[in-house]
Design a protein around this motif. Sequence first.
Motif, PDB file in Angstrom:
ATOM      1  N   ASP A 165      -2.007  12.545   3.183  1.00 18.38           N
ATOM      2  CA  ASP A 165      -2.765  12.552   4.253  1.00 18.38           C
ATOM      3  C   ASP A 165      -2.175  10.735   4.656  1.00 18.38           C
ATOM      4  O   ASP A 165      -2.685  10.016   5.132  1.00 18.38           O
ATOM      5  N   TYR A 166      -0.844  11.499   4.358  1.00 17.19           N
ATOM      6  CA  TYR A 166      -0.281  10.006   4.444  1.00 17.19           C
ATOM      7  C   TYR A 166      -0.517   8.940   6.068  1.00 17.19           C
ATOM      8  O   TYR A 166       0.369  10.234   6.932  1.00 17.19           O
ATOM      9  N   ASP A 167      -0.609   8.309   6.057  1.00 19.16           N
ATOM     10  CA  ASP A 167      -0.581   7.452   7.825  1.00 19.16           C
ATOM     11  C   ASP A 167       0.576   6.722   7.519  1.00 19.16           C
ATOM     12  O   ASP A 167       0.345   6.373   9.343  1.00 19.16           O
ATOM     13  N   GLY A 168       1.759   6.407   7.327  1.00 21.05           N
ATOM     14  CA  GLY A 168       2.706   5.783   7.562  1.00 21.05           C
ATOM     15  C   GLY A 168       2.069   4.437   6.622  1.00 21.05           C
ATOM     16  O   GLY A 168       3.140   4.084   7.110  1.00 21.05           O
ATOM     17  N   ARG A 169       1.428   3.705   6.712  1.00 19.59           N
ATOM     18  CA  ARG A 169       0.906   2.647   6.063  1.00 19.59           C
ATOM     19  C   ARG A 169       1.534   2.707   4.670  1.00 19.59           C
ATOM     20  O   ARG A 169       1.185   3.470   3.767  1.00 19.59           O
ATOM     21  N   GLU A 170       1.511   1.922   4.121  1.00 16.87           N
ATOM     22  CA  GLU A 170       2.681   1.289   2.768  1.00 16.87           C
ATOM     23  C   GLU A 170       3.650   2.436   2.219  1.00 16.87           C
ATOM     24  O   GLU A 170       2.987   3.683   1.123  1.00 16.87           O
ATOM     25  N   PRO A 171       4.503   2.194   3.215  1.00  9.93           N
ATOM     26  CA  PRO A 171       5.615   3.644   2.428  1.00  9.93           C
ATOM     27  C   PRO A 171       6.258   3.643   1.365  1.00  9.93           C
ATOM     28  O   PRO A 171       6.992   4.462   1.085  1.00  9.93           O
ATOM     29  N   VAL A 172       6.018   2.345   0.123  1.00 11.07           N
ATOM     30  CA  VAL A 172       6.530   2.309  -0.315  1.00 11.07           C
ATOM     31  C   VAL A 172       5.810   1.656  -1.721  1.00 11.07           C
ATOM     32  O   VAL A 172       5.422   0.630  -1.106  1.00 11.07           O
ATOM     33  N   ARG A 173       5.437   2.253  -2.491  1.00  8.07           N
ATOM     34  CA  ARG A 173       4.239   1.459  -3.865  1.00  8.07           C
ATOM     35  C   ARG A 173       4.694   1.607  -5.347  1.00  8.07           C
ATOM     36  O   ARG A 173       5.635   2.612  -5.256  1.00  8.07           O
ATOM     37  N   ASP A 174       5.075   0.989  -5.982  1.00  4.66           N
ATOM     38  CA  ASP A 174       4.827   0.941  -7.509  1.00  4.66           C
ATOM     39  C   ASP A 174       4.373   2.113  -7.761  1.00  4.66           C
ATOM     40  O   ASP A 174       3.293   2.703  -7.713  1.00  4.66           O
TER      41      ASP A 174
END
Length: 177
Positions: A165-174
């Motif tokens: 369900d990835y919408d392109g927001r916050e592509p890099v997360r810890d």
Amino acid sequence: MSDPLAHFPVRQIAYFTNDVRAAAARHAALYGSGPFFVSEHIPLRRADYRGRPGTLDHSSAYGQWGALMVEFVQQNDAGASVFRDLYPSGGEGLHHIALIVDDLAAAAARFEAAGMPCALHAEMMDGFPFLMMDGVARYGHFVELYEGTATLTGFYDFVARAAEDYDGREPVRDLAA
């Protein structure tokens, strides 16, 4: 003898980079992959390089790209390593593919018999082993081997589910500890 890669599906493709966060963000923007989960300074209990005890300080970003996990890895120290073997002076590019195998020793023996020695024998702090077989002469890259433990396959599932369900927001997360 058949090619060792013929026996296992490729589960991951990994690129060496100088900045895992920037590489992951760039990949996500170009291809819609991700999100990417970053683990900094991954602790290793063991990092034998070409048969000799060593150390390896590295960070990785993991994301989903279609059916494959994609990893970006950077080396945080200047020591000799499988990463410096391909990229000795700051270069970047394809480094390895990863295979999940049923029997690590048997798979390693298959690669070694085909002329691809173990270049890295590493263990995570919990004792989880992984190997980097030197397939550079044959394939142009290394081949990472590990057994499909519940922890490993659970991590692969976690990354794949995050992409659904990835919408392109916050592509890099810890990556949460």
